[in-house]
Design a protein around this motif. Structure first.
Motif, PDB file in Angstrom:
ATOM      1  N   GLY A 200     -23.655 -12.918 -15.527  1.00 20.50           N
ATOM      2  CA  GLY A 200     -24.851 -12.114 -15.772  1.00 20.50           C
ATOM      3  C   GLY A 200     -25.788 -12.119 -14.584  1.00 20.50           C
ATOM      4  O   GLY A 200     -26.331 -11.072 -14.195  1.00 20.50           O
ATOM      5  N   ALA A 201     -25.990 -13.288 -13.953  1.00 25.07           N
ATOM      6  CA  ALA A 201     -26.864 -13.369 -12.776  1.00 25.07           C
ATOM      7  C   ALA A 201     -26.246 -12.621 -11.596  1.00 25.07           C
ATOM      8  O   ALA A 201     -26.953 -11.917 -10.852  1.00 25.07           O
ATOM      9  CB  ALA A 201     -27.112 -14.828 -12.413  1.00 25.07           C
ATOM     10  N   LEU A 202     -24.932 -12.752 -11.427  1.00 22.34           N
ATOM     11  CA  LEU A 202     -24.266 -12.020 -10.345  1.00 22.34           C
ATOM     12  C   LEU A 202     -24.396 -10.511 -10.530  1.00 22.34           C
ATOM     13  O   LEU A 202     -24.730  -9.777  -9.588  1.00 22.34           O
ATOM     14  CB  LEU A 202     -22.786 -12.410 -10.287  1.00 22.34           C
ATOM     15  N   GLY A 203     -24.124 -10.031 -11.737  1.00 18.39           N
ATOM     16  CA  GLY A 203     -24.195  -8.596 -11.994  1.00 18.39           C
ATOM     17  C   GLY A 203     -25.586  -8.045 -11.774  1.00 18.39           C
ATOM     18  O   GLY A 203     -25.773  -6.978 -11.170  1.00 18.39           O
ATOM     19  N   ASN A 204     -26.587  -8.769 -12.258  1.00 17.88           N
ATOM     20  CA  ASN A 204     -27.958  -8.291 -12.105  1.00 17.88           C
ATOM     21  C   ASN A 204     -28.452  -8.396 -10.667  1.00 17.88           C
ATOM     22  O   ASN A 204     -29.241  -7.567 -10.205  1.00 17.88           O
ATOM     23  CB  ASN A 204     -28.879  -9.068 -13.048  1.00 17.88           C
ATOM     24  N   LEU A 205     -27.987  -9.415  -9.944  1.00 15.22           N
ATOM     25  CA  LEU A 205     -28.334  -9.521  -8.532  1.00 15.22           C
ATOM     26  C   LEU A 205     -27.749  -8.330  -7.763  1.00 15.22           C
ATOM     27  O   LEU A 205     -28.386  -7.794  -6.852  1.00 15.22           O
ATOM     28  CB  LEU A 205     -27.825 -10.842  -7.953  1.00 15.22           C
ATOM     29  N   GLY A 206     -26.555  -7.899  -8.153  1.00 12.06           N
ATOM     30  CA  GLY A 206     -25.978  -6.699  -7.542  1.00 12.06           C
ATOM     31  C   GLY A 206     -26.845  -5.477  -7.765  1.00 12.06           C
ATOM     32  O   GLY A 206     -27.004  -4.635  -6.875  1.00 12.06           O
ATOM     33  N   ILE A 207     -27.432  -5.369  -8.966  1.00 13.97           N
ATOM     34  CA  ILE A 207     -28.325  -4.251  -9.249  1.00 13.97           C
ATOM     35  C   ILE A 207     -29.556  -4.316  -8.346  1.00 13.97           C
ATOM     36  O   ILE A 207     -30.006  -3.294  -7.795  1.00 13.97           O
ATOM     37  CB  ILE A 207     -28.739  -4.254 -10.730  1.00 13.97           C
ATOM     38  N   VAL A 208     -30.110  -5.520  -8.183  1.00 17.80           N
ATOM     39  CA  VAL A 208     -31.270  -5.681  -7.299  1.00 17.80           C
ATOM     40  C   VAL A 208     -30.926  -5.218  -5.888  1.00 17.80           C
ATOM     41  O   VAL A 208     -31.666  -4.440  -5.266  1.00 17.80           O
ATOM     42  CB  VAL A 208     -31.742  -7.148  -7.278  1.00 17.80           C
TER      43      VAL A 208
ATOM     44  N   ALA B 149     -37.166 -10.748  -9.321  1.00 22.78           N
ATOM     45  CA  ALA B 149     -35.849 -10.732  -9.958  1.00 22.78           C
ATOM     46  C   ALA B 149     -34.812 -11.402  -9.056  1.00 22.78           C
ATOM     47  O   ALA B 149     -33.991 -12.211  -9.502  1.00 22.78           O
ATOM     48  CB  ALA B 149     -35.436  -9.295 -10.270  1.00 22.78           C
ATOM     49  N   GLU B 150     -34.848 -11.080  -7.769  1.00 20.59           N
ATOM     50  CA  GLU B 150     -33.885 -11.661  -6.825  1.00 20.59           C
ATOM     51  C   GLU B 150     -34.021 -13.179  -6.776  1.00 20.59           C
ATOM     52  O   GLU B 150     -33.020 -13.904  -6.837  1.00 20.59           O
ATOM     53  CB  GLU B 150     -34.103 -11.061  -5.437  1.00 20.59           C
TER      54      GLU B 150
ATOM     55  N   ALA C 181     -38.241  -9.204 -14.903  1.00 20.41           N
ATOM     56  CA  ALA C 181     -38.725  -8.726 -13.605  1.00 20.41           C
ATOM     57  C   ALA C 181     -37.919  -7.513 -13.146  1.00 20.41           C
ATOM     58  O   ALA C 181     -38.476  -6.554 -12.585  1.00 20.41           O
ATOM     59  CB  ALA C 181     -38.639  -9.848 -12.569  1.00 20.41           C
ATOM     60  N   LEU C 182     -36.612  -7.516 -13.397  1.00 14.71           N
ATOM     61  CA  LEU C 182     -35.772  -6.369 -13.050  1.00 14.71           C
ATOM     62  C   LEU C 182     -36.174  -5.147 -13.857  1.00 14.71           C
ATOM     63  O   LEU C 182     -36.295  -4.041 -13.319  1.00 14.71           O
ATOM     64  CB  LEU C 182     -34.305  -6.724 -13.281  1.00 14.71           C
TER      65      LEU C 182
END
Length: 368
Positions: free
Chosen positions: A55-63, A39-40, A30-31
């Motif tokens: 990995g979830a924390l890092g990608n949530l930061g990108i979102v 994605a969020e 989704a990201l």
């Protein structure tokens, strides 16, 4: 000057049970597809089950970063770094959040950490040099940029930064030599535009205008030229010219975040608050956590007789940029107008404290 840089999507770094892994993988897709709400939701679901999933924390930061929620991005990246302090992707993306807000002093140590971990990381090396240029470390930036130029002589971004560095160092002759090398790489109009941009960033406004007008002669439809001229004319205090160029930029792209911000903030600077408000509100919808947008919105709301709304906006501004005395001053005035005298005194105390510490007030982007 904002350096274009790709955000690196973090890989899954921790093993997960199959259901959680499936949720994580769907959120990553989704990201990639820019479906940020999905994605969020996915990354938050993973974190409910595994709060330490880097990995979830890092990608949530990108979102959060891509959807303009800088404060949430900062919080989640800090949380991730407590678990994995040497994660290069997280350090890089964290620094980019600050860089987007032009908070170079905060971004610099994050990028320096990436370079310490990976000395060959060219993106991080460029970002370190950029931050050093804005934090008074010009000689160090030139040294590093010259080293990178020797490695890749035709890199347009390196040439631009190096030319800008020499202009910042008051060496216009060497800067022109660097930009003449760029001509072979970027072409005449693009080289003139980048030289004008470097002159603007170095506060050499007459030089910038000469270059931009040459670009206009070479290619009247050159992308982002109206915006660049508008920003330049703000710095030259040519208000009518700046408004004309920024409105021209918005006629081409009404959603241009920068043009909306610069036009709105300029109008507020001219006490044309009701005119500036719609542009700033549009900029805020696009990037809710840009402190300077919130600052000017709060200032406008206060003068328009809406102190409670001003307080909310200015509180957010000082949360995002707690070292900016002028934001605390406006917050104090808004609190006074809203009848909250004790809180106003606390805000003014903070203004005095910042000034006593000798902190340099952060320059509000575009308003020189």
């Amino acid at each position: 000057m904002k350096l274009a840089a790709c955000l690196c999507i973090c890989a899954a770094l921790l093993c997960a049970a199959d259901p959680a892994k499936a949720v994580f993988d769907r959120a990553v897709q989704a990201l990639v597809d820019k479906d940020y709400p999905a994605a969020e939701r996915g990354f938050e679901s993973v974190l409910r089950e595994q709060p330490g999933h880097v990995g979830a924390l890092g990608n949530l930061g990108i979102v959060y970063s891509r959807t303009g929620r800088a404060d949430k991005a900062v919080a989640v990246y800090r949380r991730a770094l407590k678990i994995s302090p040497d994660d290069r992707a997280i350090l890089l993306n964290f620094g980019l959040v600050y860089l987007k807000q032009e908070l170079h002093q905060r971004a610099l140590p994050l990028f320096e950490r990436v370079v310490a971990l990976d000395p060959q990381n060219r993106q991080a090396r460029q970002l370190v040099s950029l931050c050093r240029l804005y934090t008074g470390q010009t000689d160090l930036a030139i040294r590093d940029l010259e080293s990178m130029r020797s490695e890749t002589p035709r890199d347009e971004q390196i040439l631009f930064l190096l030319g800008f560095a020499y202009l910042k160092n008051h060496d216009s002759a060497t800067a022109k030599t660097v930009f003449s090398q760029m001509f072979e790489v970027a072409g005449r109009a693009q080289t003139q535009f980048l030289f004008g941009k470097a002159c603007y960033e170095a506060a050499l406004f007459d030089c910038a205008e000469e270059s931009y007008l040459e670009v206009q002669r070479l290619d009247p439809k050159f992308q982002n030229l109206d915006l660049a001229l508008g920003k330049l004319y703000i710095s030259q205090r040519r208000v009518d010219d700046a408004i004309r160029e920024l409105k021209s930029a918005l006629s081409e792209n009404p959603a241009d975040e920068e043009a909306n911000y610069f036009l709105g903030s300029l109008l507020v600077q001219q006490t044309r608050d009701a005119e500036g408000l719609p542009y700033l509100e549009k900029a805020q919808r696009q990037q809710p956590d840009t402190w300077s947008v919130l600052f000017y919105l709060g200032k406008a709301k206060l003068r328009l007789g809406k102190p409670a709304q001003a307080v909310a906006l200015l509180r957010k501004a000082v949360e995002l940029n707690p070292d900016e005395a002028s934001a605390y001053y406006q917050l104090g005035r808004a609190l006074q107008s809203d009848g909250r005298q004790a809180e106003a005194r606390e805000a003014f105390r903070r203004v005095r404290e910042l000034k006593a510490k000798g902190l340099k007030e952060v320059e509000i982007p575009g308003i020189r």
